[in-house]
Design a protein around this motif. Structure first.
Motif, PDB file in Angstrom:
ATOM      1  N   THR A 142      -6.114  30.467  68.028  1.00  0.00           N
ATOM      2  CA  THR A 142      -5.663  29.083  67.916  1.00  0.00           C
ATOM      3  C   THR A 142      -6.903  28.185  67.944  1.00  0.00           C
ATOM      4  N   ALA A 143      -6.873  27.125  67.152  1.00  0.00           N
ATOM      5  CA  ALA A 143      -7.942  26.127  67.185  1.00  0.00           C
ATOM      6  C   ALA A 143      -7.339  24.857  67.733  1.00  0.00           C
ATOM      7  N   SER A 144      -8.191  24.057  68.397  1.00  0.00           N
ATOM      8  CA  SER A 144      -7.650  22.852  69.011  1.00  0.00           C
ATOM      9  C   SER A 144      -8.642  21.715  68.947  1.00  0.00           C
ATOM     10  N   PRO A 169       6.675  19.544  73.487  1.00  0.00           N
ATOM     11  CA  PRO A 169       6.180  18.521  72.568  1.00  0.00           C
ATOM     12  C   PRO A 169       6.188  19.024  71.123  1.00  0.00           C
ATOM     13  N   ARG A 170       5.895  18.140  70.226  1.00  0.00           N
ATOM     14  CA  ARG A 170       5.880  18.377  68.794  1.00  0.00           C
ATOM     15  C   ARG A 170       5.177  19.682  68.412  1.00  0.00           C
ATOM     16  N   ASN A 209       0.407  19.225  72.641  1.00  0.00           N
ATOM     17  CA  ASN A 209      -0.220  19.024  73.946  1.00  0.00           C
ATOM     18  C   ASN A 209      -1.154  20.173  74.309  1.00  0.00           C
ATOM     19  N   GLY A 210      -1.429  21.060  73.355  1.00  0.00           N
ATOM     20  CA  GLY A 210      -2.350  22.157  73.640  1.00  0.00           C
ATOM     21  C   GLY A 210      -1.666  23.415  74.128  1.00  0.00           C
ATOM     22  N   SER A 211      -0.351  23.430  74.175  1.00  0.00           N
ATOM     23  CA  SER A 211       0.319  24.628  74.671  1.00  0.00           C
ATOM     24  C   SER A 211       0.715  25.554  73.519  1.00  0.00           C
ATOM     25  N   VAL A 212       0.987  26.801  73.863  1.00  0.00           N
ATOM     26  CA  VAL A 212       1.388  27.811  72.897  1.00  0.00           C
ATOM     27  C   VAL A 212       2.661  28.465  73.435  1.00  0.00           C
ATOM     28  N   GLU A 266      -6.733  22.315  76.432  1.00  0.00           N
ATOM     29  CA  GLU A 266      -6.772  21.151  77.294  1.00  0.00           C
ATOM     30  C   GLU A 266      -5.535  20.281  77.057  1.00  0.00           C
ATOM     31  N   ASP A 267      -5.016  19.746  78.128  1.00  0.00           N
ATOM     32  CA  ASP A 267      -3.783  18.986  78.038  1.00  0.00           C
ATOM     33  C   ASP A 267      -3.954  17.785  77.102  1.00  0.00           C
ATOM     34  N   GLY A 268      -3.017  17.625  76.210  1.00  0.00           N
ATOM     35  CA  GLY A 268      -3.044  16.483  75.309  1.00  0.00           C
ATOM     36  C   GLY A 268      -3.875  16.705  74.062  1.00  0.00           C
ATOM     37  N   MET A 269      -4.533  17.854  73.978  1.00  0.00           N
ATOM     38  CA  MET A 269      -5.355  18.155  72.810  1.00  0.00           C
ATOM     39  C   MET A 269      -4.575  19.100  71.899  1.00  0.00           C
ATOM     40  N   SER A 270      -4.236  18.614  70.753  1.00  0.00           N
ATOM     41  CA  SER A 270      -3.336  19.304  69.847  1.00  0.00           C
ATOM     42  C   SER A 270      -3.881  20.664  69.386  1.00  0.00           C
ATOM     43  N   VAL A 271      -2.981  21.632  69.266  1.00  0.00           N
ATOM     44  CA  VAL A 271      -3.328  22.901  68.632  1.00  0.00           C
ATOM     45  C   VAL A 271      -3.272  22.653  67.124  1.00  0.00           C
ATOM     46  N   THR A 272      -4.385  22.893  66.433  1.00  0.00           N
ATOM     47  CA  THR A 272      -4.460  22.507  65.030  1.00  0.00           C
ATOM     48  C   THR A 272      -4.277  23.668  64.068  1.00  0.00           C
TER      49      THR A 272
END
Lengths: 340, 743
Positions: A209-211, A149-150, A169-172, A190-196
């Motif tokens: 990483t913050a999310s 994902p993006r 999607n929260g992945s790294v 968590e799935d679907g929670m963006s890494v910010t």
């Protein structure tokens, strides 16, 4: 810990960075002008005029000679810190969400936004540290992020060996910085929670990483293993690692105004939160912003931190002595053991 | 039509995650086969055998009876002849127009005498088919098999906790969990289940069962394994209420139930009803009722239907659960006797105009009365030239013990003291000239004293919005609110008043006197500790203020001179503040107070706080989607009065023991935490050492400096200022500016 308020921006802050010596602060916001400030007293050092859109990202090279910025005008630009001269402009089909220098300052990466018909790309340019030299148009590497994902955030690891990306999607993910090959991928948030946000430790061997999933996580650069987890009660926009000798991390975030019907300062949780890096426990909070914190950054010398808020202010806080003295009993014990 | 039980998929609707509801045993037992078209037939047995000539006469005679309950005609009655063909066989088949009429006939005519010799048995044809079919009935008697005794779980196991901790249930998100209270530590989880309930959870009054609500009915859980103990089928159930002794349960649904024939548990009797009163032990319905509408306008001024308030609980239990009563507003009270649920003396008690009633909460003890009786208090408004009235009536003798006339009454509320020693009637009066000018006074009936004297407490400023007796005591708190100026956006300030009796000789209770009034407050809620003495006065469900005041009525300290004749020494011992507070609950031992902000009321900072009885904060835990908190009630104490007195006398020694235990627990917990931290620190340092060494090695291999360029920048900066940077700033200030014009 009386804060210094940097009130030069007209719109929400998007990123703030310290120079590697810790004496300057660079800030970008949704207005079009990156600014530089003295961290000691908050006086404005200068502004970099040229962009024609909201800015998302800023970074400075190790010698504080070059400044890179990127934003919604689909350009990434390079400036001379000292004079405010625009040295280079790279143009892209979509906006630039992140830019970052490698630790030696010889490489610069940019993340382009994913939009209809355009995939997220990570582009890398070789940089000539001489401000008077001609910079290249030729990217040295382009990672087209197709399967994942993006991309929201990205950075260079120690020795510029890997590029680490955080996703929508929260992945790294971990990529080879030479070949652009995908090496590893973990689903830490968590799935679907963006890494910010993604920020490095001083030696870039681990990162935080913050999310939006209300947690921040410490990862090992090599293995992407989650070392520590810090749980907050609000969606996070940013997380920073304090340099030694203090063992803290700072998290910032807050309920976005669009997510709640009435957002009071109390309700929004617009506070910078300090956690103990090793014990994962919350130690304290600093209030002040009246909108979500979009970015927190710690000075490389560890003596102050600053936060950029949705409210348009940058707040710089210089730490008081008790901040450095605070130690858990087991830490003191360890110090005595090591003969301090 | 509401979905019948058969149509609902039990897996999706009724599941609690671990075991689905299994009615198969009941299904088998009551095997249902609807035989289409035969529902309108009944079979009459026990008829006289008459010669064929008299058959028509008998049929006509029978018809007269049959048509009292439904429509049928001569052709629909088939009375067969015996084998010889000259006498009737003694039974008849009758067809009604509708199944409902047939059912009504069975209900009304079964076992009615035809004449002295003949009593008819009326059954549905389908029933005869079902139960009397060939082979269904064994001719020889067989002894029923008694199932071997199975040990049931101990339903009161939680009372045996070594540390005497209390349990509570917490409902947040989709999860329901039961926990041990651990004071300021994380509560210890006992059980946690997803989707345990569909709307809310409720403890039974003595804490034996946890009640969960489902579309199909109510389930009761208990024992150490939290297994299902009972279930009561009530489609669309909304609310549930227990008798004080947990032997009976009332369930209520907003919509009248629709019961189809052949339902394994509910009979047609329950069709169209809203209430069912159940026997908990047998899980059989005792009797069902429809909701009584409260008389009043069904439309408001603009022609919209008004929201009908329901009275809950409508069925009120007497203290001993021998009676349950329901009021028909304006007419009277129907008292039903348990366990038969028959109307007492076959008639409702007629009380013209009755507005409300309350049972005494314990078996009342009155002067010179030794016989067994229960008591309830009721009030009636002014009707014509008759004044408003408050009365006390005994049950079962229906004797009016005391009445009192009141004037200019606009509303009244009845408050029993927990031991039934007093009943306080809070009377809102309007002045003669201005109906909106409300003032309140209290009429306190001293139930235990001879002749039930009434004491009046007046001179209260403003209307009383809340009142509460001290449990097991004789003191009370009330909150008054001033008038609201028209159009004001903020609720009026309130005043909290504290009352206690004066000192009196012997065991008598003196006159009630005001101890103190605290005004300019926002408080609206009073929560007494269940053991008395301490009370929390709070502001709940407010947008602006969230304060909690903890009061002690027997403060062990200096007493003010003015209070020396009073049986209380009032002191504010603590205050708290819980943003968005919606609920307050004391634990059953009176040691802790839990306050919560429920997502049912608003979405801001949901979660709970835990305080000691004196207002010291123990825990604050924000929880998303927090819905409900309920302490598990305890049954009555088994200690005798003397034993309790003894404990109180030696409190110092007991508390010493407990403190030691607490200390020991704390230090062992602390030790564990410290040990864990030490381990975390060791692991971290070891990992850092390894990674740092690796990095240095790699850099050396690549022929680079030991530290990276960006880290080197910091060192350069440091060297400049001998370790400490000094930033010098020069401020220029213009002190004076003058302009001289030189010619």
């Amino acid at each position: 810990m009386r804060p210094i308020l940097l009130s030069g921006h007209e719109r929400a802050l998007t990123q703030v960075k310290f120079s590697k010596e810790g004496d300057l602060i660079f800030s970008v916001s949704k207005d079009h002008i990156p600014s530089a400030w003295y961290s000691a007293n908050g006086e404005r050092f200068g502004a970099y005029k040229g962009h024609q859109g909201a800015l998302w990202t800023v970074d400075v090279d190790p010698t504080t000679t070059l400044l890179a910025t990127g934003g919604a005008d689909n350009t990434m630009r390079l400036w001379e810190v000292k004079t405010g001269r625009e040295l280079k402009k790279w143009e892209f089909p979509t906006s630039i969400r992140r830019c970052e220098f490698s630790e030696d300052g010889r490489q610069l990466l940019g993340v382009t936004e994913k939009r209809t018909g355009q995939l997220s790309n990570v582009v890398v340019y070789d940089i000539n540290p001489d401000p008077d030299a001609e910079q290249t148009d030729e990217e040295s590497l382009r990672i087209v992020v197709e399967e994942l994902p993006r991309v929201t955030v990205a950075g260079f690891s120690s020795l510029g060996r890997y590029i680490i990306t955080g996703h929508d999607n929260g992945s790294v993910a971990q990529w080879d910085a030479k070949t652009g090959e995908l090496l590893n991928e973990v689903y830490s948030h968590e799935d679907g929670m963006s890494v910010t946000d993604l920020q490095w430790s001083a030696d870039r061997t681990y990162f935080i990483t913050a999310s939006k999933d209300k947690t921040a996580k410490l990862h090992d650069t090599q293995t992407l293993e989650v070392l520590k987890t810090y749980v907050a009660d609000t969606p996070l926009n940013s997380a920073a690692i304090c340099p030694s000798p203090t063992e803290y991390v700072i998290l910032g975030g807050g309920q976005a105004a669009m997510d709640v019907t009435t957002t009071s300062a109390r309700q929004g949780k617009f506070e910078a939160r300090f956690y103990h890096k090793i014990f994962e426990e919350e130690i304290g909070r600093v209030r002040g912003h009246f909108g979500p914190l979009n970015y927190v950054a710690v000075s490389p010398d560890g003596k102050c931190y600053c936060s950029g808020g949705e409210d348009g202010y940058v707040r710089v806080h210089h730490f008081d002595p008790p901040y450095f003295d605070f130690k858990y009993e087991v830490e003191k014990e360890k110090q005595r053991e090591l003969g301090f | 039509m509401a979905p019948s039980f058969e149509q609902l998929d039990p897996e999706t609707e009724y599941e609690d995650g671990e075991e689905e509801v299994d009615y198969s045993d009941l299904r088998e037992q009551y095997e249902v086969r609807m035989e289409e078209g035969l529902d309108t037939f009944i079979v009459i047995d026990g008829l006289p055998r008459v010669p064929s000539g008299s058959k028509d006469k008998l049929v006509k005679f029978l018809l007269r009876k049959l048509t009292t309950v439904g429509k049928t005609k001569e052709e629909s009655v088939y009375m067969p002849m015996d084998e010889a063909g000259d006498m009737t066989a003694g039974f008849a088949f009758v067809e009604y127009e509708t199944p409902a009429q047939a059912a009504a006939a069975v209900k009304a005519l079964h076992a009615t005498p035809l004449d002295k010799k003949h009593t008819i048995a009326v059954n549905k044809l389908t029933d005869i088919e079902r139960y009397g079919r060939e082979g269904r009935i064994d001719e020889t008697y067989k002894e029923p098999e008694i199932a071997p005794f199975e040990e049931k779980e101990h339903l009161r196991w939680w009372l045996g906790d070594q540390e005497g901790r209390d349990q509570f249930v917490m409902y947040r998100g989709d999860n329901v969990g039961v926990y041990w209270n651990e004071k300021d530590d994380q509560p210890e989880q006992v059980v946690d289940r997803m989707n345990w309930t569909e709307s809310f959870v409720q403890w039974s009054p003595k804490g034996t069962y946890l009640t969960s609500m489902h579309t199909q009915g109510v389930q009761l859980w208990g024992g150490q394994n939290w297994s299902r103990q009972k279930r009561f089928m009530h489609p669309g159930v909304n609310l549930v209420d227990y008798s004080p002794d947990e032997r009976y349960v009332t369930t209520w649904s907003h919509r009248p139930m629709q019961v189809e024939e052949g339902n394994p548990i509910l009979s047609l009797e329950e069709d169209g009803k809203n209430y069912i009163i159940w026997d908990v032990a047998t899980t059989k319905p005792l009797r069902s009722f429809v909701t009584l509408d409260v008389p009043g306008p069904t439309q408001d001024a603009e022609g919209n239907p008004t929201k009908q308030k329901i009275q809950w609980p409508a069925f009120k239990w007497s203290a001993d659960a021998k009676y349950v009563a329901r009021m028909t507003q304006g007419q009277g009270i129907s008292v039903y006797e348990l366990p038969g649920m028959n109307l007492m003396d076959k008639h409702s008690i007629k009380i013209d105009g009755i507005m409300d009633f309350e049972w005494s909460p314990t078996n009342p003890q009155r002067d010179n009365i030794r016989e067994y009786e229960q008591l309830f208090c009721y009030w009636t408004p002014e009707m014509g030239s008759n004044p408003a009235k408050v009365g006390l009536m005994t049950v079962p003798t229906k004797e009016v013990v005391r009445t009192r006339n009141l004037f200019n009454v606009s509303d009244a509320k009845l408050h029993w003291q927990s031991e039934s020693a007093f009943v306080c009637v809070k009377v809102d009066r309007h002045s003669k000239r201005n109906k909106n000018n409300i003032s309140t006074n209290l009429e306190i009936f001293r139930v235990r004293e001879k002749g039930v004297p009434v004491e009046v407490v007046d001179n209260l400023s403003g209307a009383v919005i809340n009142f509460a007796w001290e449990p097991k005591g004789d003191r009370f708190i009330l909150i008054t609110a001033g008038e609201v100026p028209a159009g004001a956006a903020v609720p009026p300030k309130t005043a909290v008043s504290f009352f206690c009796p004066e000192k009196a000789k012997g065991t008598a209770v003196g006159n009630f006197k005001l101890i103190r009034t605290v005004d300019k407050k926002n408080n609206n809620a009073i929560h007494w500790s269940p053991t008395g003495r301490f009370a929390v006065v709070a502001t709940v469900l407010s947008q602006q203020s969230f304060d909690l005041d903890f009061w002690d009525f027997d403060f062990e300290g200096e007493r003010e001179e003015t209070d020396k004749d009073l049986t209380a020494n009032l002191q504010l011992v603590g205050t708290g503040d819980h943003y968005g507070i919606t609920d307050i609950e004391w634990d059953p031992s009176g040691r802790y107070v839990a306050t919560s902000a429920s997502v049912w009321k608003h979405r801001m900072e949901n979660g709970y706080h835990l305080y000691t009885f004196a207002g010291q904060t123990l825990r604050e835990e924000p929880l998303e989607q927090f819905k409900q908190w309920a302490w598990r009630p305890r049954p009555e104490r088994l200690l005798s009065k003397d034993e309790m007195k003894n404990v109180r006398k030696n409190l110092r020694e007991y508390s010493k023991q407990f403190e030691e235990l607490d200390q020991a627990k704390k230090s062992s917990a602390n030790k564990a935490v410290v040990e864990y931290r030490r381990q975390q620190l060791e692991e971290w340092l070891a990992w850092r050492e390894r990674v740092e060494a690796e990095l240095v090695e790699e850099r050396q291999e690549l022929g680079l400096e030991e530290i990276s360029e960006e880290r080197a920048a910091l060192l350069v900066a440091d060297e400049g200022g001998e370790g400490q940077k000094v930033v010098e700033e020069i401020f220029e200030e213009i002190l004076e500016e003058s302009e001289e014009v030189i010619e």
